[in-house]
Design an enzyme around this catalytic site. Structure first.
Site, short mmCIF file in Angstrom:
data_model
loop_
_atom_site.label_atom_id
_atom_site.label_comp_id
_atom_site.label_asym_id
_atom_site.label_seq_id
_atom_site.Cartn_x
_atom_site.Cartn_y
_atom_site.Cartn_z
N GLU A 179 0.98 -1.28 -0.17
CA GLU A 179 0.06 0.18 -0.02
C GLU A 179 0.81 1.35 0.10
OE1 GLU A 179 -3.06 0.41 -0.66
OE2 GLU A 179 -3.62 -1.82 -0.37
N TYR B 101 -7.09 6.66 3.81
CA TYR B 101 -6.87 5.63 2.73
C TYR B 101 -6.13 4.16 3.11
CZ TYR B 101 -5.60 2.56 -0.81
OH TYR B 101 -5.42 1.34 -1.53
N ASP C 84 -9.48 6.08 -2.41
CA ASP C 84 -8.45 6.78 -3.10
C ASP C 84 -9.18 7.36 -4.39
OD1 ASP C 84 -9.07 4.82 -4.90
OD2 ASP C 84 -7.23 4.25 -4.94
#
Length: 237
Positions: free
Chosen positions: A56, A139, A157
DNA sequence: GTCCCGTACT
DNA sequence: AGTACGGGAC
């Protein structure tokens, strides 16, 4: 006086929560589409929170194609939070190269150190604790909770903003409506299916509901999409 | 809200 | 070359 009052929400409230049938259709069609067309990405074969975190943070700044080889290399070199925490930051930044945005490997390293020191090497799944790390925003916290811990946590996002805004809102500046879009993202998750739903909507945004020239003709949402048929926006002066 | 900062478009 | 992008920090 015409005190006419329907059950509809007042305009000032600007609620975009979809009616039940649109919600269900969106969920069902999205998951079906994902089953048929979803991408097979390396971080979808693991539920190790450390691996999810690395992917991520890399994906925050870089496209999937460039992340894949670096993700593998990075995890080979630093297989665990402990390994990463022990490594000198300079080495971590070298391994990170050439992904760029060098404050992010620094923060990732910091997250590893803190996870080892304060959480016994286990990343917490609690939203507030995740948000307390430098480098984990709303996020990424949602991504970790849904992808690593299988919680029905929402994500938002740019992909998700674009998809939800087109399908369910279709007016105003998408970025100025994040509060509402977060609520929408949360409301749409089918119970217990946060992982698949979130992965699916990201793939859908990347592959069908693309920023430029979306593939509306193939889109399973077109019958109820508020933006269909998409036409490119003209420049505002 | 503004700034960050390398990338990937025009 | 200029600039839009994007998740996070502030």
């Amino acid at each position: 006086m015409p005190g006419r009052r329907t059950s509809n929400k007042k305009k000032s409230q600007k609620v975009a929560l979809p009616d039940l049938s649109a919600k269900r259709r969106f969920q069902q069609r999205l998951l079906k589409w994902y089953g048929e067309h979803g991408r097979d990405l390396p971080w979808r074969k693991t539920s190790d929170p450390y691996h999810i975190l690395v992917s991520e943070v890399m994906l925050q700044q870089t496209q999937v194609d460039r992340v894949i080889p670096k993700y593998r290399e990075f995890l080979e070199r630093y297989p665990s939070f402990e390994d990463l925490a022990e490594a000198p930051v300079a080495d971590v930044k070298k391994t990170w190269y050439p992904l760029g945005y060098n404050v992010r490997p620094e923060r990732l390293h910091g997250i590893a150190c803190e996870t080892v020191e304060r959480y016994g090497g286990k990343l917490p799944s609690d939203a507030e604790e995740l948000l307390s790390f430098k480098g984990i925003g709303r996020y990424t916290a949602g991504a970790i909770r849904s992808f690593a811990f299988n919680e029905d946590a929402p994500i938002l996002d740019t992909n998700v903003i674009r998809v939800l805004h087109r399908v369910f809102v279709a007016e105003g500046d998408p970025k100025a409506q994040k509060t509402m879009l977060w609520e929408l993202s949360e409301a749409l998750i089918p119970p217990k299916k946060g992982y698949d739903f979130n992965q699916a909507i990201m793939d859908f945004g990347a592959m069908v509901c693309t920023a430029r020239d979306p593939y509306c003709l193939l889109c399973p949402m077109k019958s109820f999409c508020k933006t269909y048929p998409f036409s490119p926006m003209e420049r505002r002066s």
